[in-house]
Design a protein around this motif. Structure first.
Motif, mmCIF file in Angstrom:
data_model
loop_
_atom_site.group_PDB
_atom_site.id
_atom_site.type_symbol
_atom_site.label_atom_id
_atom_site.label_comp_id
_atom_site.label_asym_id
_atom_site.label_seq_id
_atom_site.Cartn_x
_atom_site.Cartn_y
_atom_site.Cartn_z
ATOM 1 N N ALA A 7 36.484 42.146 35.183
ATOM 2 C CA ALA A 7 35.636 41.191 35.862
ATOM 3 C C ALA A 7 35.757 41.363 37.382
ATOM 4 O O ALA A 7 34.756 41.362 38.088
ATOM 5 C CB ALA A 7 35.999 39.771 35.455
ATOM 6 N N SER A 8 36.981 41.519 37.859
ATOM 7 C CA SER A 8 37.179 41.694 39.308
ATOM 8 C C SER A 8 36.546 42.977 39.807
ATOM 9 O O SER A 8 35.942 42.997 40.881
ATOM 10 C CB SER A 8 38.673 41.705 39.648
ATOM 11 N N SER A 9 36.669 44.040 39.036
ATOM 12 C CA SER A 9 36.083 45.321 39.446
ATOM 13 C C SER A 9 34.565 45.222 39.530
ATOM 14 O O SER A 9 33.960 45.747 40.459
ATOM 15 C CB SER A 9 36.464 46.429 38.469
ATOM 16 N N ALA A 10 33.968 44.537 38.577
ATOM 17 C CA ALA A 10 32.514 44.360 38.595
ATOM 18 C C ALA A 10 32.097 43.552 39.818
ATOM 19 O O ALA A 10 31.115 43.876 40.489
ATOM 20 C CB ALA A 10 32.050 43.669 37.314
ATOM 21 N N TRP A 11 32.846 42.502 40.132
ATOM 22 C CA TRP A 11 32.520 41.654 41.285
ATOM 23 C C TRP A 11 32.639 42.446 42.583
ATOM 24 O O TRP A 11 31.773 42.382 43.434
ATOM 25 C CB TRP A 11 33.437 40.446 41.300
ATOM 26 N N GLU A 60 35.199 44.328 53.937
ATOM 27 C CA GLU A 60 34.528 43.178 54.525
ATOM 28 C C GLU A 60 34.001 42.246 53.446
ATOM 29 O O GLU A 60 33.611 42.668 52.377
ATOM 30 C CB GLU A 60 33.397 43.613 55.448
ATOM 31 N N GLU A 61 34.035 40.960 53.757
ATOM 32 C CA GLU A 61 33.505 39.978 52.829
ATOM 33 C C GLU A 61 32.021 39.844 53.072
ATOM 34 O O GLU A 61 31.559 39.835 54.196
ATOM 35 C CB GLU A 61 34.179 38.622 53.032
ATOM 36 N N GLN A 62 31.276 39.732 51.992
ATOM 37 C CA GLN A 62 29.843 39.558 52.091
ATOM 38 C C GLN A 62 29.449 38.349 51.273
ATOM 39 O O GLN A 62 30.094 38.014 50.299
ATOM 40 C CB GLN A 62 29.115 40.792 51.555
ATOM 41 N N GLU A 63 28.376 37.722 51.688
ATOM 42 C CA GLU A 63 27.898 36.589 50.934
ATOM 43 C C GLU A 63 26.804 37.052 49.992
ATOM 44 O O GLU A 63 25.993 37.907 50.330
ATOM 45 C CB GLU A 63 27.366 35.511 51.874
ATOM 46 N N TRP A 64 26.809 36.495 48.807
ATOM 47 C CA TRP A 64 25.834 36.845 47.795
ATOM 48 C C TRP A 64 24.935 35.655 47.597
ATOM 49 O O TRP A 64 25.392 34.557 47.324
ATOM 50 C CB TRP A 64 26.568 37.202 46.507
ATOM 51 N N GLU A 65 23.644 35.842 47.782
ATOM 52 C CA GLU A 65 22.701 34.731 47.703
ATOM 53 C C GLU A 65 22.352 34.406 46.255
ATOM 54 O O GLU A 65 22.028 35.297 45.478
ATOM 55 C CB GLU A 65 21.411 35.087 48.456
ATOM 56 N N TYR A 66 22.404 33.125 45.923
ATOM 57 C CA TYR A 66 21.953 32.677 44.614
ATOM 58 C C TYR A 66 20.495 32.271 44.744
ATOM 59 O O TYR A 66 20.132 31.524 45.635
ATOM 60 C CB TYR A 66 22.777 31.483 44.122
ATOM 61 N N GLN A 67 19.684 32.761 43.872
ATOM 62 C CA GLN A 67 18.271 32.407 43.834
ATOM 63 C C GLN A 67 18.076 31.364 42.730
ATOM 64 O O GLN A 67 18.913 31.214 41.851
ATOM 65 C CB GLN A 67 17.424 33.646 43.503
ATOM 66 N N ASP A 68 16.950 30.683 42.748
ATOM 67 C CA ASP A 68 16.658 29.727 41.676
ATOM 68 C C ASP A 68 16.644 30.421 40.319
ATOM 69 O O ASP A 68 17.024 29.854 39.317
ATOM 70 C CB ASP A 68 15.322 29.033 41.922
ATOM 71 N N ASN A 69 16.175 31.642 40.291
ATOM 72 C CA ASN A 69 16.121 32.393 39.046
ATOM 73 C C ASN A 69 17.227 33.441 39.001
ATOM 74 O O ASN A 69 17.124 34.419 38.303
ATOM 75 C CB ASN A 69 14.759 33.062 38.881
ATOM 76 N N GLY A 70 18.273 33.201 39.785
ATOM 77 C CA GLY A 70 19.359 34.158 39.936
ATOM 78 C C GLY A 70 20.189 34.342 38.681
ATOM 79 O O GLY A 70 19.949 33.721 37.656
ATOM 80 N N ALA A 76 32.347 45.568 42.939
ATOM 81 C CA ALA A 76 31.303 46.595 42.971
ATOM 82 C C ALA A 76 29.924 45.978 43.214
ATOM 83 O O ALA A 76 28.938 46.698 43.337
ATOM 84 C CB ALA A 76 31.298 47.384 41.666
ATOM 85 N N GLY A 77 29.855 44.653 43.269
ATOM 86 C CA GLY A 77 28.587 43.987 43.525
ATOM 87 C C GLY A 77 27.776 43.681 42.282
ATOM 88 O O GLY A 77 26.629 43.262 42.380
ATOM 89 N N ASP A 78 28.363 43.865 41.101
ATOM 90 C CA ASP A 78 27.673 43.565 39.845
ATOM 91 C C ASP A 78 27.986 42.119 39.461
ATOM 92 O O ASP A 78 28.830 41.831 38.619
ATOM 93 C CB ASP A 78 28.104 44.537 38.747
ATOM 94 N N ALA A 79 27.278 41.210 40.104
ATOM 95 C CA ALA A 79 27.555 39.786 39.946
ATOM 96 C C ALA A 79 27.336 39.298 38.522
ATOM 97 O O ALA A 79 28.104 38.485 38.014
ATOM 98 C CB ALA A 79 26.699 38.988 40.917
ATOM 99 N N ARG A 80 26.293 39.765 37.884
ATOM 100 C CA ARG A 80 26.003 39.310 36.523
ATOM 101 C C ARG A 80 27.133 39.687 35.564
ATOM 102 O O ARG A 80 27.606 38.869 34.783
ATOM 103 C CB ARG A 80 24.682 39.910 36.058
ATOM 104 N N VAL A 126 30.782 34.645 47.146
ATOM 105 C CA VAL A 126 31.364 35.558 48.138
ATOM 106 C C VAL A 126 32.086 36.671 47.403
ATOM 107 O O VAL A 126 32.888 36.425 46.518
ATOM 108 C CB VAL A 126 32.362 34.823 49.060
ATOM 109 N N PHE A 127 31.756 37.906 47.753
ATOM 110 C CA PHE A 127 32.455 39.020 47.126
ATOM 111 C C PHE A 127 32.950 39.988 48.184
ATOM 112 O O PHE A 127 32.435 40.037 49.291
ATOM 113 C CB PHE A 127 31.568 39.746 46.100
ATOM 114 N N SER A 128 33.985 40.718 47.833
ATOM 115 C CA SER A 128 34.547 41.703 48.745
ATOM 116 C C SER A 128 33.987 43.066 48.412
ATOM 117 O O SER A 128 33.959 43.476 47.267
ATOM 118 C CB SER A 128 36.071 41.755 48.616
ATOM 119 N N SER A 129 33.539 43.733 49.417
ATOM 120 C CA SER A 129 33.049 45.088 49.252
ATOM 121 C C SER A 129 33.725 45.911 50.333
ATOM 122 O O SER A 129 33.547 45.648 51.512
ATOM 123 C CB SER A 129 31.535 45.121 49.423
ATOM 124 N N SER A 130 34.513 46.879 49.927
ATOM 125 C CA SER A 130 35.356 47.629 50.857
ATOM 126 C C SER A 130 36.289 46.641 51.533
ATOM 127 O O SER A 130 36.998 45.920 50.886
ATOM 128 C CB SER A 130 34.508 48.392 51.874
#
Length: 84
Positions: free
Chosen positions: A1-5, A45-55, A7-11, A39-43
């Motif tokens: 789960a952590s590796s997916a997060w 730096e921390e980046q914010e991940w936007e939740y959409q209504d249909n996210g 890597a940016g694979d939020a789902r 919020v997920f870590s990529s390399s």
């Protein structure tokens, strides 16, 4: 789960983390807090991940993760978890 997060694979991360928390796997609290916050870590730096209504993650799932994180985190992290 952590590796997916990371890597940016939020789902995938969310699906795995929800499975783990529903099995009572306490160490997943930190990941649950991050996913609930979007919020997920990529390399390095921390980046914010936007939740959409249909996210990819419903509000109910985010709330479930935030509650799990709050219950299972060490006392020193409660303030951080509450920032969700």
């Amino acid at each position: 789960a952590s590796s997916a997060w990371e890597a940016g694979d939020a789902r995938m991360a969310a699906d795995l983390a929800l499975g783990l928390l529903r099995q009572g796997h306490c160490p997943v609290w930190r990941l649950c807090a991050s996913i609930a916050r979007g919020v997920f870590s990529s390399s390095s730096e921390e980046q914010e991940w936007e939740y959409q209504d249909n996210g990819p993650l419903s509000l109910a799932s985010r709330q479930e993760m935030a509650a799990f994180a709050l219950v299972h985190c060490p006392e020193d992290y409660i303030q951080d978890v509450l920032r969700v």
